[in-house]
Write a protein that holds these residues in place. Structure first.
Motif, mmCIF file in Angstrom:
data_model
loop_
_atom_site.group_PDB
_atom_site.id
_atom_site.type_symbol
_atom_site.label_atom_id
_atom_site.label_comp_id
_atom_site.label_asym_id
_atom_site.label_seq_id
_atom_site.Cartn_x
_atom_site.Cartn_y
_atom_site.Cartn_z
ATOM 1 N N MET A 82 0.843 -1.165 0.000
ATOM 2 C CA MET A 82 0.000 0.000 0.000
ATOM 3 C C MET A 82 0.892 1.233 0.000
ATOM 4 O O MET A 82 1.958 1.224 0.619
ATOM 5 C CB MET A 82 -0.936 -0.039 1.200
ATOM 6 N N GLN A 83 0.462 2.256 -0.712
ATOM 7 C CA GLN A 83 1.191 3.524 -0.676
ATOM 8 C C GLN A 83 0.196 4.654 -0.865
ATOM 9 O O GLN A 83 -0.838 4.478 -1.505
ATOM 10 C CB GLN A 83 2.288 3.571 -1.724
ATOM 11 N N PHE A 84 0.519 5.799 -0.263
ATOM 12 C CA PHE A 84 -0.354 6.956 -0.371
ATOM 13 C C PHE A 84 0.426 8.219 -0.044
ATOM 14 O O PHE A 84 1.503 8.175 0.554
ATOM 15 C CB PHE A 84 -1.573 6.819 0.547
ATOM 16 N N TYR B 211 -6.585 5.827 5.367
ATOM 17 C CA TYR B 211 -5.735 4.859 4.681
ATOM 18 C C TYR B 211 -5.515 3.578 5.488
ATOM 19 O O TYR B 211 -4.815 2.676 5.025
ATOM 20 C CB TYR B 211 -4.377 5.494 4.363
ATOM 21 N N LYS C 74 4.791 4.371 2.122
ATOM 22 C CA LYS C 74 4.654 3.085 1.432
ATOM 23 C C LYS C 74 4.904 1.976 2.450
ATOM 24 O O LYS C 74 5.913 1.996 3.163
ATOM 25 C CB LYS C 74 5.641 2.980 0.287
ATOM 26 N N ILE D 151 -0.114 12.058 1.649
ATOM 27 C CA ILE D 151 -0.971 12.922 2.460
ATOM 28 C C ILE D 151 -0.511 14.358 2.243
ATOM 29 O O ILE D 151 0.562 14.747 2.725
ATOM 30 C CB ILE D 151 -0.879 12.568 3.956
ATOM 31 N N PHE E 298 4.705 11.124 2.090
ATOM 32 C CA PHE E 298 4.508 9.950 1.230
ATOM 33 C C PHE E 298 4.835 8.728 2.072
ATOM 34 O O PHE E 298 5.890 8.671 2.712
ATOM 35 C CB PHE E 298 5.423 9.999 0.000
#
Length: 133
Positions: free
Chosen positions: A1-3, A52, A129, A5, A127
């Motif tokens: 998973m990565q996002f 998330y 991950k 913010i 960021f």
């Protein structure tokens, strides 16, 4: 998973504690408590990370990659390494604590590999991950 913010990354770290001294049974005692600034940082991170949070926590070893992107200040360029405080290890503690509270993993001891970087950036944020190993 990565996002990613998009946010102004907090600069208050887990070192922002307040010492409360008192007497117990005639002996001096001291306890560290989170400062109001640290409580606000934890609440901010919790609110931004919550959307998330995975439906089930990682149950094995994890690699955590975090890029802290601080807003450029006129003296630094987008993508330039940030070599000023706060230190990456101090930034990471509050983040990992909140990710643990939100059940990204069962315990932050599951984070067996970490890559933590901090930069100046035109688009500030964090960021993240998470990779199960």
């Amino acid at each position: 998973m990565q996002f990613f913010i998009p946010m102004q990354p907090p600069t208050t770290t887990h070192n922002a504690k307040q010492l409360h001294a008192f007497m117990r049974g005639g002996k001096p005692c001291a306890v560290l408590h989170d400062s109001p600034e640290l409580k606000a940082t934890r609440a901010k991170l919790h609110a931004y990370l919550a959307p998330y949070a995975p439906p089930t926590p990682c149950s094995g070893p994890v690699r955590l990659l975090v890029k802290w992107l601080f807003p450029t200040d006129g003296r630094h360029n987008d993508g330039e390494w940030r070599t000023t405080k706060p230190d990456t290890d101090n930034l990471e503690k509050a983040l990992k604590d909140e990710m643990t509270r939100l059940h990204f993993w069962r315990d932050d001891a599951f984070v067996c590999s970490e890559v933590i970087e901090k930069f100046w950036a035109d688009t500030p944020g964090i960021f993240i991950k998470v990779v199960e190993l």
